[in-house]
Design a protein around this motif. Sequence first.
Motif, PDB file in Angstrom:
ATOM      1  N   ARG A 142       0.893  -1.156   0.000  1.00 27.46           N
ATOM      2  CA  ARG A 142       0.000   0.000   0.000  1.00 27.46           C
ATOM      3  C   ARG A 142       0.932   1.207   0.000  1.00 27.46           C
ATOM      4  O   ARG A 142       1.760   1.375   0.912  1.00 27.46           O
ATOM      5  CB  ARG A 142      -0.886  -0.029   1.247  1.00 27.46           C
ATOM      6  CG  ARG A 142      -1.901   1.093   1.231  1.00 27.46           C
ATOM      7  CD  ARG A 142      -3.145   0.694   2.007  1.00 27.46           C
ATOM      8  NE  ARG A 142      -4.096   1.801   2.018  1.00 27.46           N
ATOM      9  CZ  ARG A 142      -4.990   2.029   1.062  1.00 27.46           C
ATOM     10  NH1 ARG A 142      -5.062   1.250   0.024  1.00 27.46           N
ATOM     11  NH2 ARG A 142      -5.820   3.053   1.148  1.00 27.46           N
ATOM     12  N   ILE A 143       0.842   2.020  -1.045  1.00 26.60           N
ATOM     13  CA  ILE A 143       1.860   3.047  -1.273  1.00 26.60           C
ATOM     14  C   ILE A 143       1.228   4.434  -1.361  1.00 26.60           C
ATOM     15  O   ILE A 143       0.194   4.625  -2.028  1.00 26.60           O
ATOM     16  CB  ILE A 143       2.626   2.741  -2.598  1.00 26.60           C
ATOM     17  CG1 ILE A 143       3.289   1.364  -2.555  1.00 26.60           C
ATOM     18  CG2 ILE A 143       3.657   3.819  -2.922  1.00 26.60           C
ATOM     19  CD1 ILE A 143       4.532   1.246  -1.692  1.00 26.60           C
ATOM     20  N   ILE A 144       1.879   5.392  -0.700  1.00 32.02           N
ATOM     21  CA  ILE A 144       1.463   6.794  -0.813  1.00 32.02           C
ATOM     22  C   ILE A 144       2.130   7.334  -2.072  1.00 32.02           C
ATOM     23  O   ILE A 144       3.343   7.195  -2.248  1.00 32.02           O
ATOM     24  CB  ILE A 144       1.946   7.618   0.408  1.00 32.02           C
ATOM     25  CG1 ILE A 144       1.496   6.959   1.712  1.00 32.02           C
ATOM     26  CG2 ILE A 144       1.472   9.058   0.311  1.00 32.02           C
ATOM     27  CD1 ILE A 144       2.258   7.458   2.939  1.00 32.02           C
ATOM     28  N   VAL A 145       1.329   7.908  -2.942  1.00 32.15           N
ATOM     29  CA  VAL A 145       1.874   8.460  -4.201  1.00 32.15           C
ATOM     30  C   VAL A 145       1.359   9.895  -4.363  1.00 32.15           C
ATOM     31  O   VAL A 145       0.352  10.263  -3.749  1.00 32.15           O
ATOM     32  CB  VAL A 145       1.453   7.610  -5.442  1.00 32.15           C
ATOM     33  CG1 VAL A 145       1.928   6.174  -5.330  1.00 32.15           C
ATOM     34  CG2 VAL A 145      -0.063   7.653  -5.670  1.00 32.15           C
ATOM     35  N   PRO A 146       2.003  10.710  -5.200  1.00 28.94           N
ATOM     36  CA  PRO A 146       1.477  12.058  -5.440  1.00 28.94           C
ATOM     37  C   PRO A 146       0.138  11.962  -6.178  1.00 28.94           C
ATOM     38  O   PRO A 146      -0.040  11.078  -7.019  1.00 28.94           O
ATOM     39  CB  PRO A 146       2.518  12.700  -6.360  1.00 28.94           C
ATOM     40  CG  PRO A 146       3.665  11.801  -6.381  1.00 28.94           C
ATOM     41  CD  PRO A 146       3.223  10.448  -5.964  1.00 28.94           C
ATOM     42  N   LYS A 147      -0.763  12.856  -5.838  1.00 31.63           N
ATOM     43  CA  LYS A 147      -2.086  12.788  -6.436  1.00 31.63           C
ATOM     44  C   LYS A 147      -2.067  13.238  -7.902  1.00 31.63           C
ATOM     45  O   LYS A 147      -2.763  12.685  -8.738  1.00 31.63           O
ATOM     46  CB  LYS A 147      -3.067  13.656  -5.652  1.00 31.63           C
ATOM     47  CG  LYS A 147      -4.490  13.219  -5.862  1.00 31.63           C
ATOM     48  CD  LYS A 147      -5.379  13.755  -4.781  1.00 31.63           C
ATOM     49  CE  LYS A 147      -6.779  13.191  -4.969  1.00 31.63           C
ATOM     50  NZ  LYS A 147      -7.656  13.618  -3.904  1.00 31.63           N
ATOM     51  N   THR A 148      -1.247  14.254  -8.188  1.00 36.43           N
ATOM     52  CA  THR A 148      -1.165  14.716  -9.580  1.00 36.43           C
ATOM     53  C   THR A 148      -0.279  13.751 -10.324  1.00 36.43           C
ATOM     54  O   THR A 148       0.886  13.617  -9.999  1.00 36.43           O
ATOM     55  CB  THR A 148      -0.467  16.096  -9.673  1.00 36.43           C
ATOM     56  OG1 THR A 148      -0.445  16.656  -8.394  1.00 36.43           O
ATOM     57  CG2 THR A 148      -1.026  16.943 -10.747  1.00 36.43           C
TER      58      THR A 148
ATOM     59  N   ILE B  49      19.843  -6.402  -2.872  1.00 34.55           N
ATOM     60  CA  ILE B  49      19.012  -5.883  -3.961  1.00 34.55           C
ATOM     61  C   ILE B  49      19.053  -4.360  -3.946  1.00 34.55           C
ATOM     62  O   ILE B  49      18.860  -3.737  -2.898  1.00 34.55           O
ATOM     63  CB  ILE B  49      17.533  -6.326  -3.734  1.00 34.55           C
ATOM     64  CG1 ILE B  49      17.428  -7.843  -3.467  1.00 34.55           C
ATOM     65  CG2 ILE B  49      16.619  -5.860  -4.857  1.00 34.55           C
ATOM     66  CD1 ILE B  49      17.894  -8.741  -4.565  1.00 34.55           C
ATOM     67  N   LEU B  50      19.280  -3.756  -5.113  1.00 36.55           N
ATOM     68  CA  LEU B  50      19.257  -2.290  -5.196  1.00 36.55           C
ATOM     69  C   LEU B  50      18.180  -1.834  -6.179  1.00 36.55           C
ATOM     70  O   LEU B  50      18.203  -2.196  -7.359  1.00 36.55           O
ATOM     71  CB  LEU B  50      20.616  -1.753  -5.672  1.00 36.55           C
ATOM     72  CG  LEU B  50      20.648  -0.247  -5.981  1.00 36.55           C
ATOM     73  CD1 LEU B  50      20.380   0.589  -4.727  1.00 36.55           C
ATOM     74  CD2 LEU B  50      21.987   0.162  -6.601  1.00 36.55           C
ATOM     75  N   ASP B  51      17.222  -1.049  -5.668  1.00 32.25           N
ATOM     76  CA  ASP B  51      16.240  -0.378  -6.522  1.00 32.25           C
ATOM     77  C   ASP B  51      16.800   1.044  -6.689  1.00 32.25           C
ATOM     78  O   ASP B  51      16.561   1.915  -5.866  1.00 32.25           O
ATOM     79  CB  ASP B  51      14.877  -0.379  -5.801  1.00 32.25           C
ATOM     80  CG  ASP B  51      13.807   0.365  -6.577  1.00 32.25           C
ATOM     81  OD1 ASP B  51      14.014   0.655  -7.771  1.00 32.25           O
ATOM     82  OD2 ASP B  51      12.739   0.661  -5.981  1.00 32.25           O
ATOM     83  N   GLY B  52      17.589   1.236  -7.750  1.00 31.04           N
ATOM     84  CA  GLY B  52      18.452   2.401  -7.853  1.00 31.04           C
ATOM     85  C   GLY B  52      17.771   3.732  -8.125  1.00 31.04           C
ATOM     86  O   GLY B  52      18.291   4.785  -7.765  1.00 31.04           O
ATOM     87  N   LEU B  53      16.638   3.688  -8.826  1.00 29.06           N
ATOM     88  CA  LEU B  53      15.895   4.915  -9.162  1.00 29.06           C
ATOM     89  C   LEU B  53      14.469   4.665  -8.693  1.00 29.06           C
ATOM     90  O   LEU B  53      13.602   4.253  -9.453  1.00 29.06           O
ATOM     91  CB  LEU B  53      15.945   5.177 -10.677  1.00 29.06           C
ATOM     92  CG  LEU B  53      17.350   5.323 -11.283  1.00 29.06           C
ATOM     93  CD1 LEU B  53      17.288   5.304 -12.816  1.00 29.06           C
ATOM     94  CD2 LEU B  53      18.014   6.612 -10.824  1.00 29.06           C
ATOM     95  N   SER B  54      14.241   4.919  -7.424  1.00 31.11           N
ATOM     96  CA  SER B  54      13.095   4.312  -6.768  1.00 31.11           C
ATOM     97  C   SER B  54      11.794   5.104  -6.845  1.00 31.11           C
ATOM     98  O   SER B  54      10.713   4.546  -6.667  1.00 31.11           O
ATOM     99  CB  SER B  54      13.477   4.054  -5.312  1.00 31.11           C
ATOM    100  OG  SER B  54      12.710   3.051  -4.790  1.00 31.11           O
ATOM    101  N   GLY B  55      11.877   6.419  -7.072  1.00 31.52           N
ATOM    102  CA  GLY B  55      10.647   7.228  -7.129  1.00 31.52           C
ATOM    103  C   GLY B  55       9.937   7.217  -5.788  1.00 31.52           C
ATOM    104  O   GLY B  55      10.438   7.752  -4.800  1.00 31.52           O
ATOM    105  N   THR B  56       8.780   6.557  -5.725  1.00 36.02           N
ATOM    106  CA  THR B  56       8.029   6.474  -4.465  1.00 36.02           C
ATOM    107  C   THR B  56       8.516   5.323  -3.577  1.00 36.02           C
ATOM    108  O   THR B  56       8.056   5.180  -2.444  1.00 36.02           O
ATOM    109  CB  THR B  56       6.540   6.180  -4.760  1.00 36.02           C
ATOM    110  OG1 THR B  56       6.493   4.934  -5.473  1.00 36.02           O
ATOM    111  CG2 THR B  56       5.909   7.282  -5.595  1.00 36.02           C
ATOM    112  N   GLY B  57       9.379   4.466  -4.153  1.00 37.72           N
ATOM    113  CA  GLY B  57       9.845   3.290  -3.411  1.00 37.72           C
ATOM    114  C   GLY B  57       9.015   2.049  -3.718  1.00 37.72           C
ATOM    115  O   GLY B  57       9.253   0.980  -3.168  1.00 37.72           O
TER     116      GLY B  57
END
Length: 365
Positions: free
Chosen positions: A17-23, A64-72
């Motif tokens: 369950r992820i918090i993301v930007p609304k726009t 493990i590396l998520d290198g460009l993760s954005g919101t994760g």
Amino acid sequence: MVKFGFETEEINEGKARIIVPKTRRGKGPGKKEAFPFYNPVMEVNRDVSILVVQKLVEKGGSRILDGLSGTGIRGIRLALEVEGGLSVLLNDWNEDSFELMLENIKKNGVNNAEARQEDLNQLLSKGTFDYVDVDPFGTPVQFVDKALKAVDDGGCLAITATDTAALAGSYPGACRRKYDAEPMQTRTRHEVGLRILIGHCARCAADHGIGIHPLVSHSSDHYYRTYMKVTGGKSDQELGYLLKDPDTLETHLDVTKRSDVSSAGPLWIGRIWDPDFLRELRPRSYMSSKTSKLLDTIKAESTIDEPYYSSDEMASRLKVHTPSLASILESLRDNGYSASLTHFDPKGFRTDAPLESILSVFQAD
Ligand SMILES: C[S@@+](CC[C@H](N)C(=O)[O-])C[C@H]1O[C@@H](n2cnc3c(N)ncnc32)[C@H](O)[C@@H]1O
């Protein structure tokens, strides 16, 4: 909950369950891109990465590396959904992304994930991993060198490219500049583009005395994606050209160019999938149905090495109606050849039949 300087909402994807930007990210000129970046269309991309990393962890990988993760979202899904002992590092140099990653890690109660806020290339220079995920806007070329070196022998590098217009030949100058390769503007251009991307990685790997072995690759929506096993030491450099006769549409992969037909490359001419590895990937019941469909098609086409044909292109050259794909596949198989659909194109098919046999299927219809 932390208050961000932008409106947020919560979404579910996989078990997270992820918090993301609304726009959402704006489309078209002048539209502002929302940060941190989140694109729901990439769910299939993330689903496949869960399945690939699961196999890697079963074979002993853990870092493990998520290198460009954005919101994760990807890293958190990996931490939640992959079974076995793994530790996930999420990284994004954007301040808002970093804050959001921390909040999302907390929200999902994952204790095997950590967040960093660094330039990816700097982070990659500091240590090694069993899996590195590079999921940028546009081209990944600025990260390929360091990412290849940061994957331990036998580990996996996953790369996304969204600059498909360059790779698929709409902007040939951009393809030459970024990938040092000639694309081909043809109906079957997405396979060419994906092979150019893999070929570029193979050439970078060779510069460092390492090799790559593609495990899973796909072209979906607006992006290309490839997962490559990185091997220390020398490995076969399956590099060459895709040759396509503009009159007959006969297409094949070869180590050298020919002047009498169109050619694209240098590109990867070996398999872009490992059929044995693919067979072990089993989509989970909670994943998108698009993920199973994609993997089913890829599994079927992965053992046919010839580039795919477009049924529409072939029919229009022969000035006949396009036969149904089902009848094309049936006729080719009845004649003793392998034939399958291709995920690259809903009107495409892949076969090891020679051109004459393909032509006779179209002309017999
Ligand atoms: C396409 S988004 C990542 C999307 C994410 N992987 C997902 O699945 O939602 C690319 C991200 O890379 C970050 N970024 C771009 N260049 C970077 C760099 N050199 N180092 C670290 N982060 C970078 C951007 O801030 C952006 O959040």
